[in-house]
Design an enzyme around this catalytic site. Structure first.
Site, PDB file in Angstrom:
ATOM      1  N   ASP A 123      -3.384   2.524  -5.730  1.00 32.08           N
ATOM      2  CA  ASP A 123      -2.245   2.562  -4.801  1.00 32.08           C
ATOM      3  C   ASP A 123      -2.104   1.287  -3.965  1.00 32.08           C
ATOM      4  OD1 ASP A 123      -4.494   2.886  -3.294  1.00 32.08           O
ATOM      5  OD2 ASP A 123      -3.782   4.615  -2.166  1.00 32.08           O
ATOM      6  N   GLU A 124      -2.721   0.184  -4.421  1.00 30.97           N
ATOM      7  CA  GLU A 124      -2.740  -1.014  -3.589  1.00 30.97           C
ATOM      8  C   GLU A 124      -2.538  -2.271  -4.447  1.00 30.97           C
ATOM      9  OE1 GLU A 124      -5.571  -2.638   0.078  1.00 30.97           O
ATOM     10  OE2 GLU A 124      -6.362  -1.228  -1.396  1.00 30.97           O
ATOM     11  N   ASP A 135       0.853  -1.191   0.000  1.00 27.20           N
ATOM     12  CA  ASP A 135       0.000   0.000   0.000  1.00 27.20           C
ATOM     13  C   ASP A 135       0.886   1.237   0.000  1.00 27.20           C
ATOM     14  OD1 ASP A 135      -2.076   1.751   0.157  1.00 27.20           O
ATOM     15  OD2 ASP A 135      -3.008   0.863   1.919  1.00 27.20           O
TER      16      ASP A 135
END
Length: 394
Positions: free
Chosen positions: A105-106, A11
């Site tokens: 973003d993960e 993350d």
């Protein structure tokens, strides 16, 4: 011999804020809020310094301003965030055999079986350091035997940290945490468990499965398994998307042609900019119309590969004429570009001239630098600042 899974959850910490800080280091250490202005909009992301004042994502910006008047509010730029996400994705793509990108973003990475040749934790550590070194973005990861526990480990490792949960120690790691830390466990479910005196995951681990099923039905077994750290879900390989779309619901139904066309121009510009920023071309365009009685129509048309508005916009307007009789009020309108492939608009040289290509490149450079809609057609200006949220998961 027991087969051990090695799942990594990655993350990017306060991703939008981190990207802005990479451009403007003066923002480091200050409360930063992304999304809208202090007067209107909602918080899309905020720095850890802002979170100390009780600010969180999805909070109205006006409320965030009351909690922290000295915070720095930024509108943000979808182009910048997409580009930074691609940088990280490419590093991961080049480094691991199997990964899943679940948002901008993960990521989840499956290193199962790699322990025959490498230390999976060291591999994940090296990957994290590579991302930090090459992109300048802070990043955290958790490593465990399942996606659920790995994600929880990441959340405990933040900000900018890493944490491995050894096989067999999943329940021990989870026990002291609040039940709200279990991914996908909703607020209402937590509130009901609190009423039964279940606050920590350790309390939930001791609950009888039949009791949970009597209270939550089929979901009871899911909740029980999560608390035990049981999660057999697989990593779904990352694949490029095949379409891109956006839609808008009007506050009041409208049958005004100028309003509809202005909205369509703005939406098509938006999507075309995204296509070019991702080096994509579309070969099919579609329009979606929902009338005031909720009747919905879609119409699509094949086109030559392109990412240029001066080709897409006339096509979209033509679809509007075919799908709408100019009398029925419209509640929602949408645009979709599909059948995407990689490529630049150089392919369209047979129908573009050099000035047009230079114009698109200049517009894109400005919009990437200063934010989407900094430069756009006059026809889209009225809607250019509508309630478009560039931070929605793609």
């Amino acid at each position: 011999m027991e087969f051990k899974r090695h799942i990594v959850h990655i993350d990017l910490d306060s991703f939008f804020v981190s990207v802005e800080r990479r451009i403007n280091p003066d923002l480091i250490g200050k409360p930063v809020i992304i999304g809208g202005s202090k007067d209107r909009g909602v918080v899309a992301s905020c720095s850890y310094e802002a979170r100390q004042y009780g600010i969180h994502s999805a909070m109205p910006s006006a409320k965030a301003y009351k909690l922290c008047p000295h915070a720095i509010f930024l509108h943000g730029s979808h182009g910048r965030y997409s580009e930074a996400s691609r940088e990280v994705t490419q590093i991961i793509h080049n480094s691991v055999p199997l990964y899943q990108k679940t948002s901008i973003d993960e990521f989840y990475i499956d290193l199962t079986g790699m322990d025959r040749f490498y230390d999976p934790y060291q591999l994940a550590t090296d990957l994290r350091q590579q991302v930090i070194t090459e992109t300048g973005l802070p990043i955290s990861f958790g490593m465990a035997s399942s996606k659920t526990v790995a994600k929880m480990a990441t959340n405990q490792a933040k900000p900018n940290g890493q944490l491995r949960i050894e096989h067999g120690r999943e329940k021990e790691f989870m026990a002291p945490l609040n039940i709200s830390k279990i991914p996908m466990l909703g607020e209402k479910t937590c509130e009901k468990l609190y009423q039964y005196g279940v606050e920590k995951i350790g309390d939930l681990q001791k609950c009888n499965l039949r009791f949970l099923e009597s209270v939550f039905g089929r979901a009871g077994k899911y909740i029980w398994e999560k608390a035990q750290g049981i999660d057999y879900s697989e990593i779904v390989p990352h694949s490029e998307r095949k379409s891109i779309s956006t839609e808008h619901t009007f506050h009041q139904d409208t049958a005004d042609q100028r309003t509809l066309e202005t909205m369509l121009v703005s939406m098509t510009e938006e999507l075309a900019f995204k296509l070019r920023s991702e080096n994509k071309l579309a070969s099919c365009l579609a329009i979606k119309i929902r009338f005031n009685n909720f009747e919905t129509h879609t119409l699509q048309e094949k086109i030559a590969l392109t990412s240029a508005e001066h080709i897409l916009i006339p096509g979209i307007k033509n679809l509007l004429k075919r799908a709408w009789n100019q009398h029925r009020p419209i509640r929602l309108i949408g645009v979709k570009l599909s059948q995407l492939c990689s490529g630049s608009y150089q392919i369209n040289l047979f129908e573009d001239n050099e000035e047009q290509i230079k114009l698109y490149k200049a517009m894109d450079n400005i919009n990437f630098k200063f934010g989407n809609k900094t430069v756009c057609r006059a026809a889209g200006m009225e809607i250019g600042q509508r309630n478009f949220n560039p931070f929605q998961a793609e």
